[in-house]
Scaffold this active site. Structure first.
Site, PDB file in Angstrom:
ATOM      1  N   ASP A 294       1.115  -0.959  -0.014  1.00  0.00           N
ATOM      2  CA  ASP A 294      -0.064   0.158   0.080  1.00  0.00           C
ATOM      3  C   ASP A 294       0.755   1.272  -0.087  1.00  0.00           C
ATOM      4  O   ASP A 294       2.223   1.220   0.057  1.00  0.00           O
ATOM      5  CB  ASP A 294      -0.791  -0.060   1.177  1.00  0.00           C
TER       6      ASP A 294
HETATM    7  C1  BGC Z   1      -4.963   3.107   0.604  1.00  0.00           C
HETATM    8  C2  BGC Z   1      -5.286   2.238  -0.639  1.00  0.00           C
HETATM    9  C3  BGC Z   1      -5.093   2.681  -2.061  1.00  0.00           C
HETATM   10  C4  BGC Z   1      -4.025   3.462  -2.344  1.00  0.00           C
HETATM   11  C5  BGC Z   1      -3.695   4.057  -3.463  1.00  0.00           C
HETATM   12  C6  BGC Z   1      -3.897   4.056   0.390  1.00  0.00           C
HETATM   13  O1  BGC Z   1      -3.761   5.133   1.088  1.00  0.00           O
HETATM   14  O2  BGC Z   1      -4.937   2.265   1.684  1.00  0.00           O
HETATM   15  O3  BGC Z   1      -6.481   1.609  -0.412  1.00  0.00           O
HETATM   16  O4  BGC Z   1      -5.349   1.923  -2.834  1.00  0.00           O
HETATM   17  O5  BGC Z   1      -3.710   4.598  -1.304  1.00  0.00           O
HETATM   18  O6  BGC Z   1      -4.422   5.145  -3.670  1.00  0.00           O
END
Ligand code: BGC
Length: 757
Positions: A294
């Site tokens: 993530d």
């Molecule tokens: C979130 C994810 C998301 C990623 C990309 C993160 O902060 O937890 O769910 O896909 O950002 O935007």
């Protein structure tokens, strides 16, 4: 030689250049996986270490939504230098096009970029938030919404979507419950599967298909105290029994990629958790796609207290991570680690291969511009998708209360609409709508106005809490709360029914939006109290991304429709429901607590050795509130009424290779046609470990005309009885079971049967 990557032909020429026998294999052998392997072998033999590390580098576009501790810059230059494998959350297709040209035409090997996006509940057409959609209990509908989202995303140049989020959660304080399917692993697994199928289709290289990414692996929804990103400490039995099944279901459905979670699990961050990634996901479940972190999750391992970026990057690679999102730890430190021997070339090669395989499967080596061409979307599709959004919004709404049949409204009644969310396009769309087409969104006010002339005033500020308003970027209204309420009372006085549209703005749920207090905001509650005091029936329409605590509302409003943030067609769907053109059928997938102090409260809790017993002090209970939720899992009213007969079992005992059939008759005893969801729960009454008081095992949706009866049969097999014992063996044990069938998890008919060895 430059690898253009633009045509299958050139790919095969490249193959021929390095390995003539491979060309033969690629041309003659229909086995795509052999062809893919040979192609990637040939390509990798040409790549430098930096280029390989570049493929592991997943960057956020300059200036895109920053949700973590760092952002990326100078992205175009890095693309030209072959130092980027994937990019996400780029605003426009034209920018994606420019970047792809840079990658293909100007980087040394011309390896295409994979473009990702947070497409969470629709792309241009916005569908209800995932928690809402789950309340439809309609996996076929959910699959269609994912397919529509994929079609729109693919025609916008997106190859890869960061969805589905399948984190089971039993804590409505956590804002991200909006993004998942609620509290139940069985229903969550069916939905995970449906979404993967919807996004990826049969072949990801086909038009309108994208790669799905199941997230956040794992247990992100179980963070302590509902605070986002928080620690998870959980027994393995609970993990395997309750939290891991939906990720597994996505893997079994062939999901192409997995995103790891921010949280630690029993002391080890998910992003460097070798047991989780390598043993469970890869070896036990056989996942062979690629794994991304993530947002800045590797960098955040520093804050977890694990070490510097170099140490954390090496640990993450060693655990099995293939793509590093935003941290740039892989691209900047793995070379050093390689020299020191803390990572191996094999590990880097393996990660690089997996990323290239994904690009291959997506058809990007055949044509890097596959999803960037014009007019992929078919004509008439917008209308088709809007109809789907309407169907989804109607089926996601849950009727929580309807006293004295105040609903459906009757024609000719004078309606007052009040509330800060009644005309808010953003709250209507909900969290995570990066590309949602706001111009197509119908608010509740707009939907009702299409039906009848209504008077409307805002009636309240979203919140009076200045600190909260600042955090969520809500500009405080110039009018005071008192003035706003006065206006509301005035319009209510001239109305027959008041429709109050209250709840949460889009940024009050979703990521980084945990709340310790899940009551309606005081400003809105005060409005509601004043409206109720007018003596007019108040229909509360709730736009939220989480369950709220609604004891007062339940006791005082005439009707409550939990509509959630239901997307583009919310207003039309609400109007259809309020006027009885659509009979509500949604069923809760998260329990609604009475008080936040009950959290976590979920239907499948254990009984304890001292189950609650009315009038007995030393049992498991609160002194100030019942143990039960206000609205249980599986609950949702209809404008008609249904009767469930007693359960008939075809036998009283069954053995492993046998099945047992449980049958009920469902009758529509009311005056309107409607759909019900008949739910079957099981309780293991004699097991080697303590088991939940009930678990959902099957359900069927049944549509009945007034007076009609249908027989509903459920087949129970040994699979339904299996669970993880204390040795983590998944098995069924002989003994007595209780089967419960009903229209929500709390009010059921029961019967007992035996499972024999
Ligand atoms: C979130 C994810 C998301 C990623 C990309 C993160 O902060 O937890 O769910 O896909 O950002 O935007």
């Amino acid at each position: 030689m430059k690898f253009t990557g633009s045509q299958r032909l050139s790919a095969l020429i490249l193959l021929a250049f390095f390995c003539p026998i491979c060309l033969w294999a690629g041309g003659v052998n229909a086995d795509k996986s052999i062809e893919r392997k040979l192609f990637i072998d040939a390509l990798m033999s040409k790549m430098t270490l930096d280029e390989k590390l570049g493929q592991l580098n997943l960057l956020a576009w300059d200036g895109s939504l920053q949700t973590g501790a760092a952002a990326n810059s100078g992205v175009s230059e890095k693309v030209k230098n072959g130092l980027v494998g994937g990019l996400f959350n780029i605003e426009s297709k034209s920018t994606r096009m420019e970047i792809q040209k840079l990658a293909v035409e100007q980087s040394r090997l011309g390896i295409p970029i994979i473009f990702a996006q947070d497409v969470i509940h629709g792309h241009r057409t916005v569908f209800p938030i995932p928690l809402a959609l789950s309340c439809s209990w309609d996996t076929e509908l959910i699959e269609r919404t994912a397919r529509a989202a994929a079609t729109e995303a693919a025609s916008d140049g997106i190859d890869w979507v960061f969805s589905p989020m399948v984190d089971v959660s039993r804590d409505p304080r956590w804002g991200r419950v909006a993004e998942g399917a609620g509290e139940d692993p069985y229903l969550g697994s069916l939905i995970a599967k449906a979404m993967v199928k919807g996004y990826q289709g049969e072949d990801m290289a086909q038009p309108g298909a994208v790669m799905a990414c199941v997230k956040h692996f794992a247990l992100y929804g179980a963070g302590e105290s509902g605070r986002d990103y928080n620690t998870v400490d959980m027994s393995e039995i609970k993990m395997f029994q309750d939290y891991l099944p939906p990720y597994r279901a996505a893997v079994d459905a062939g999901v192409g990629s997995v995103m790891t979670a921010f949280n630690d699990i029993n002391g080890v961050p998910a992003t460097s958790n070798k047991w989780l990634i390598d043993d469970v996901l890869r070896k036990d479940w056989g996942f062979d796609g690629f794994i991304a972190t993530d947002y800045t999750a590797i960098r955040e391992m520093g804050a977890h207290g694990i070490g510097d970026l170099e140490t954390c990057s090496a640990l993450a690679l060693d655990a099995g991570i293939d793509m590093d999102m935003v941290s740039e730890g892989f691209v900047n430190t793995l070379k050093n680690s390689l020299e020191k021997g803390t990572v191996s070339m094999d590990e880097i090669d393996q990660a690089c291969r997996r990323v290239l395989e994904a690009k291959y499967q997506l058809g990007l080596f055949d044509d890097p511009f596959l999803r960037l061409k014009d007019n992929i979307a078919e004509e008439g599709q917008n209308e088709e998708f809007m109809n789907l959004a309407l169907e989804a919004a109607r089926k996601s709404a849950v009727l929580l209360k309807n006293e004295s049949s105040v609903l459906p409204l009757t024609k000719g009644q004078k309606i007052a609409v009040v509330g800060p969310l009644a005309d808010s396009k953003k709250a209507t769309m909900g969290t995570w709508v990066l590309n949602g087409d706001t111009s197509q969104v119908i608010t509740v006010l707009e939907g009702l106005r299409k039906r009848t002339a209504v008077s409307y005033v805002k009636g309240a500020r979203l919140t009076d809490d200045e600190a909260l308003a600042k955090l969520i970027g809500y500009p405080m209204d110039e009018q005071s709360s008192e003035e706003l309420i006065e206006e509301a009372i005035e319009v209510a006085t001239f109305a027959d029914v008041v429709v109050a549209v209250l709840g949460e703005s889009a940024v009050m749920n979703g990521e980084a939006a945990s709340l310790a207090d899940i009551n309606l905001q005081a400003s809105q509650k005060e409005l509601l109290q004043k409206l109720v005091e007018t003596g007019k029936p108040v229909v509360l329409v709730l736009l939220t991304g989480r369950p709220l605590t609604l004891e007062w509302e339940d006791a005082n409003c005439a009707a409550i429709l939990q509509c959630w943030s239901a997307g583009s067609q919310t207003g039309n769907a609400v109007a259809d429901i309020l006027y009885g053109d659509f009979n509500p059928s949604g069923k809760l997938t998260m329990s609604f607590p009475r008080k936040v102090g009950q959290v976590p409260v979920y239907y499948s809790m254990k009984t304890t050795g001292r189950p609650f017993w009315e009038g007995v002090k030393y049992t498991s209970r609160y002194l100030d509130v019942p143990n039960t939720p206000l609205y249980p899992f599986g609950f949702g009213l209809s404008y008609t009424s249904f009767d469930v007969s007693d359960i008939q079992l075809d036998k009283n005992a069954f053995a492993e290779n046998d099945t047992l059939t449980a049958t009920i008759n469902l009758t529509n005893t009311g005056e309107m046609a409607g759909e019900e969801t008949v739910q079957l729960y099981l309780r293991d009454l004699e097991a080697s470990v303590t088991r939940p008081r009930k678990e959902l095992k099957h359900f069927q949706k049944v549509f009945l005309k007034p007076g009609e009866t249908k027989t509903v049969r459920f087949k129970i097999t040994v699979d339904d009885l299996m669970f993880y014992n204390s040795e983590l063996e998944y098995q069924a044990e002989a003994g007595e079971f209780r089967v419960e069938i009903g229209l929500n998890s709390e009010s059921t008919k029961t019967a007992i049967f035996e499972f024999v060895d």
